[in-house]
Motif scaffolding. Sequence first.
Motif, PDB file in Angstrom:
ATOM      1  N   GLY A  83       0.815  -1.214   0.000  1.00  0.00           N
ATOM      2  CA  GLY A  83       0.000   0.000   0.000  1.00  0.00           C
ATOM      3  C   GLY A  83       0.846   1.261   0.000  1.00  0.00           C
ATOM      4  N   GLU A  84       1.919   1.253   0.803  1.00  0.00           N
ATOM      5  CA  GLU A  84       2.811   2.408   0.839  1.00  0.00           C
ATOM      6  C   GLU A  84       3.555   2.571  -0.480  1.00  0.00           C
ATOM      7  OE1 GLU A  84       4.041   2.617   5.505  1.00  0.00           O
ATOM      8  OE2 GLU A  84       4.677   0.878   4.349  1.00  0.00           O
ATOM      9  N   VAL A  85       3.962   1.447  -1.070  1.00  0.00           N
ATOM     10  CA  VAL A  85       4.634   1.499  -2.370  1.00  0.00           C
ATOM     11  C   VAL A  85       3.694   2.108  -3.407  1.00  0.00           C
ATOM     12  CG1 VAL A  85       5.575   0.116  -4.266  1.00  0.00           C
ATOM     13  CG2 VAL A  85       6.162  -0.456  -1.905  1.00  0.00           C
ATOM     14  N   LEU A  86       2.460   1.623  -3.450  1.00  0.00           N
ATOM     15  CA  LEU A  86       1.500   2.123  -4.434  1.00  0.00           C
ATOM     16  C   LEU A  86       1.184   3.603  -4.211  1.00  0.00           C
ATOM     17  CD1 LEU A  86      -0.911  -0.937  -4.666  1.00  0.00           C
ATOM     18  CD2 LEU A  86       1.020  -0.347  -6.156  1.00  0.00           C
ATOM     19  N   TYR A  87       1.068   4.005  -2.954  1.00  0.00           N
ATOM     20  CA  TYR A  87       0.821   5.417  -2.673  1.00  0.00           C
ATOM     21  C   TYR A  87       1.989   6.265  -3.173  1.00  0.00           C
ATOM     22  CZ  TYR A  87       0.170   9.829  -0.376  1.00  0.00           C
ATOM     23  OH  TYR A  87       0.029  11.168  -0.146  1.00  0.00           O
ATOM     24  N   ARG A  88       3.208   5.815  -2.908  1.00  0.00           N
ATOM     25  CA  ARG A  88       4.383   6.592  -3.299  1.00  0.00           C
ATOM     26  C   ARG A  88       4.529   6.669  -4.809  1.00  0.00           C
ATOM     27  NH1 ARG A  88       7.592   4.177   1.481  1.00  0.00           N
ATOM     28  NH2 ARG A  88       6.979   5.659   3.079  1.00  0.00           N
ATOM     29  N   ILE A  89       4.265   5.561  -5.510  1.00  0.00           N
ATOM     30  CA  ILE A  89       4.424   5.643  -6.966  1.00  0.00           C
ATOM     31  C   ILE A  89       3.357   6.540  -7.571  1.00  0.00           C
ATOM     32  CG2 ILE A  89       5.634   3.440  -7.139  1.00  0.00           C
ATOM     33  CD1 ILE A  89       3.157   2.196  -8.344  1.00  0.00           C
ATOM     34  N   GLN A  90       2.156   6.530  -6.989  1.00  0.00           N
ATOM     35  CA  GLN A  90       1.116   7.422  -7.498  1.00  0.00           C
ATOM     36  C   GLN A  90       1.456   8.873  -7.204  1.00  0.00           C
ATOM     37  OE1 GLN A  90      -2.833   6.688  -6.058  1.00  0.00           O
ATOM     38  NE2 GLN A  90      -3.749   7.965  -7.624  1.00  0.00           N
ATOM     39  N   SER A  91       1.935   9.155  -6.004  1.00  0.00           N
ATOM     40  CA  SER A  91       2.224  10.544  -5.639  1.00  0.00           C
ATOM     41  C   SER A  91       3.429  11.096  -6.387  1.00  0.00           C
ATOM     42  CB  SER A  91       2.445  10.670  -4.128  1.00  0.00           C
ATOM     43  OG  SER A  91       3.626  10.017  -3.730  1.00  0.00           O
ATOM     44  N   ARG A  92       4.293  10.243  -6.914  1.00  0.00           N
ATOM     45  CA  ARG A  92       5.476  10.687  -7.668  1.00  0.00           C
ATOM     46  C   ARG A  92       5.245  10.621  -9.181  1.00  0.00           C
ATOM     47  NH1 ARG A  92       8.495  13.676  -4.747  1.00  0.00           N
ATOM     48  NH2 ARG A  92      10.266  13.253  -6.052  1.00  0.00           N
ATOM     49  N   GLY A  93       4.026  10.298  -9.611  1.00  0.00           N
ATOM     50  CA  GLY A  93       3.710  10.271 -11.040  1.00  0.00           C
ATOM     51  C   GLY A  93       4.256   9.049 -11.760  1.00  0.00           C
ATOM     52  N   LEU A  94       4.495   7.952 -11.043  1.00  0.00           N
ATOM     53  CA  LEU A  94       5.068   6.744 -11.647  1.00  0.00           C
ATOM     54  C   LEU A  94       4.040   5.630 -11.833  1.00  0.00           C
ATOM     55  CD1 LEU A  94       8.332   6.644  -9.488  1.00  0.00           C
ATOM     56  CD2 LEU A  94       8.053   7.609 -11.780  1.00  0.00           C
ATOM     57  N   TRP A  95       2.778   5.901 -11.603  1.00  0.00           N
ATOM     58  CA  TRP A  95       1.716   4.903 -11.643  1.00  0.00           C
ATOM     59  C   TRP A  95       1.502   4.353 -13.053  1.00  0.00           C
ATOM     60  CZ3 TRP A  95      -1.209   2.838  -7.747  1.00  0.00           C
ATOM     61  CH2 TRP A  95      -2.303   2.070  -8.144  1.00  0.00           C
ATOM     62  N   ARG A  96       1.523   3.035 -13.191  1.00  0.00           N
ATOM     63  CA  ARG A  96       1.158   2.323 -14.416  1.00  0.00           C
ATOM     64  C   ARG A  96       0.413   1.064 -13.990  1.00  0.00           C
ATOM     65  NH1 ARG A  96       3.789   6.280 -15.333  1.00  0.00           N
ATOM     66  NH2 ARG A  96       4.920   6.859 -17.210  1.00  0.00           N
ATOM     67  N   ALA A  97      -0.673   0.705 -14.667  1.00  0.00           N
ATOM     68  CA  ALA A  97      -1.440  -0.484 -14.291  1.00  0.00           C
ATOM     69  C   ALA A  97      -0.565  -1.745 -14.342  1.00  0.00           C
ATOM     70  CB  ALA A  97      -2.658  -0.639 -15.204  1.00  0.00           C
ATOM     71  N   TRP A  98       0.257  -1.871 -15.375  1.00  0.00           N
ATOM     72  CA  TRP A  98       1.107  -3.064 -15.478  1.00  0.00           C
ATOM     73  C   TRP A  98       2.134  -3.107 -14.349  1.00  0.00           C
ATOM     74  CZ3 TRP A  98       6.275  -2.230 -15.790  1.00  0.00           C
ATOM     75  CH2 TRP A  98       6.712  -1.005 -16.287  1.00  0.00           C
TER      76      TRP A  98
END
Length: 168
Positions: free
Chosen positions: A122-137
């Motif tokens: 959950g923390e990893v996903l939050y951080r990648i989203q907040s840093r603009g690194l989010w990708r579904a894959w």
Amino acid sequence: MILINQGFLNNPKLHRMEIPFWEANMATFYGYFKENMEALGLPAPEGVFANLQTATANASTLLAYIDKYGKKVTIGELLGAGMRLEKLATVGALSAAYYAGAVVGSIAVAGGRSLAGGVSLGEVLYRIQSRGLWRAWLVRLLHKSPEVYKTNFNARHAYRHRALRTGK
């Protein structure tokens, strides 16, 4: 902004405070980042990942190239396509998606350890989203490969071998 507990992250009864992720003690960021990448059997050139800002910027570049050329592309193919991260030539045969997954996971691990000693998915996903690194894959990859961000996971070194198989 990220929320952290004063004391223990897993105790919701503790008083919470907000601090910007980049204002946390990042003096040890590269050491933690490199340690996590090496545990996965992957190099982490200091010039590419020296601190949170450069690591995030270069992860964004890597992800943009993967978005453009697809998840099956290798690091070597991206370098040939003009990606300006020549220090990654030593991992040219690896799947760019797997390497990017390791990089993003290692950014989260290094940030989490700098802040509070560890991270959850959950923390990893939050951080990648907040840093603009989010990708579904990337979310799917991190979900099926917890060894990227769980430092106590057995056989972490096998991740590199899966990246080699996938990149072919």
